[in-house]
Design a protein around this motif. Sequence first.
Motif, mmCIF file in Angstrom:
data_model
loop_
_atom_site.group_PDB
_atom_site.id
_atom_site.type_symbol
_atom_site.label_atom_id
_atom_site.label_comp_id
_atom_site.label_asym_id
_atom_site.label_seq_id
_atom_site.Cartn_x
_atom_site.Cartn_y
_atom_site.Cartn_z
ATOM 1 N N PRO A 141 0.839 -1.205 0.000
ATOM 2 C CA PRO A 141 0.000 0.000 0.000
ATOM 3 C C PRO A 141 0.874 1.255 0.000
ATOM 4 O O PRO A 141 2.023 1.229 0.450
ATOM 5 C CB PRO A 141 -0.789 -0.117 1.308
ATOM 6 N N ASP A 301 -3.570 -9.470 3.601
ATOM 7 C CA ASP A 301 -3.889 -8.173 2.998
ATOM 8 C C ASP A 301 -4.301 -7.160 4.066
ATOM 9 O O ASP A 301 -3.950 -5.979 3.983
ATOM 10 C CB ASP A 301 -4.991 -8.338 1.953
ATOM 11 N N GLY A 305 -2.463 -3.392 5.223
ATOM 12 C CA GLY A 305 -3.186 -2.139 5.436
ATOM 13 C C GLY A 305 -2.964 -1.576 6.824
ATOM 14 O O GLY A 305 -2.797 -0.359 6.993
#
Length: 348
Positions: A141, A301, A305
């Motif tokens: 990210p 995932d 984040g």
Amino acid sequence: MLGCVIHGRGDLRVEVLAEPAPGPGEVLVAVRYGGICGSDLHYWRHGGVGDFRLREPMVLGHEVVGTVLAHGSPDPSGVSRGAEAAVHPATPCGACPECARGLRNVCRDARYLGSAARTPHVQGGFAARIVVPAAQVRPLPAGLPLRRAALAEPLSVALHAVRRAGPVAGRRVLVTGAGPIGCLVVAAAKAAGAARVTATDLLPAALGFARAAGADTTVLAGDPETAEDQAGRPPAEEADVAVEASGTAAGLDACLRGVRRGGTVVQLGMLPPGRSPFAGNLLVGREIELRGAFRFDAEFDDALGLLAARPAFDRLISAVAPVTEAESAFALAADRERSCKVLLDFES
């Protein structure tokens, strides 16, 4: 290229390895950082982890991040060359009953980087270049540096353990064991809205890392009179949820005795091989729910984040060492008085 290969108990070698080339559906990654995990330390110190024993030389490592160098053809990943990325270490088979039920983390035929669970062993990620299935590569990210991203795999383990406990928002959580995984369980529980998190450990230094991760209370195991609390309050008498992250029978016993009646205990730490003593009468008489937590799946995932949003995770990285100094880095990672998470640097 250089890689870290374990040949047996106490026999860790930095060797020159052949550089791999990606095939169809694969990605070549230049590894920058690799986090030394408790399982890596077990292979080094004991020649195995739990019931998984070394039977052949194996490249260690499954907490790896780096840069995408090349793709095989076709490339279904959508991760462009030059992108910084993290590598999900698991490849479930997709065909067993567990995969069919969505329990990919307990797939009976999974491949996991740096694991002796099957023979031939699955070679790991502690090498300057690795080839992995494209589906395992995750672009980072925005704003997430590679160094912090190296915590994605152990944070995923922690997130999965907390989710196995059920909703923790507004609840009291006990974590036994303040090693890297235990500290990340503390952080995961706080991120999930836990009202109060208590961490216990045998070592004062480990409890310092637990406080850095967000623990409200820390207790020196075996000496409950030394409870520490950032707010100056005594620790809660009983927890609603307990997560055992030390991998010891004593830690599990502490969880069973520290959780309330009708509470939930999650066994996350891998216990020693063979039979372990177990306070089963407490489980029965207090109707405690005991659940296991093994690895993770989609939490990877979510971990990326969370790491991008919280720079405070940097406090858990104690040191970064060049791969040429792998043995001393392993010794540091094994010394919990001096370290929490130690990373190997494959570019220095």
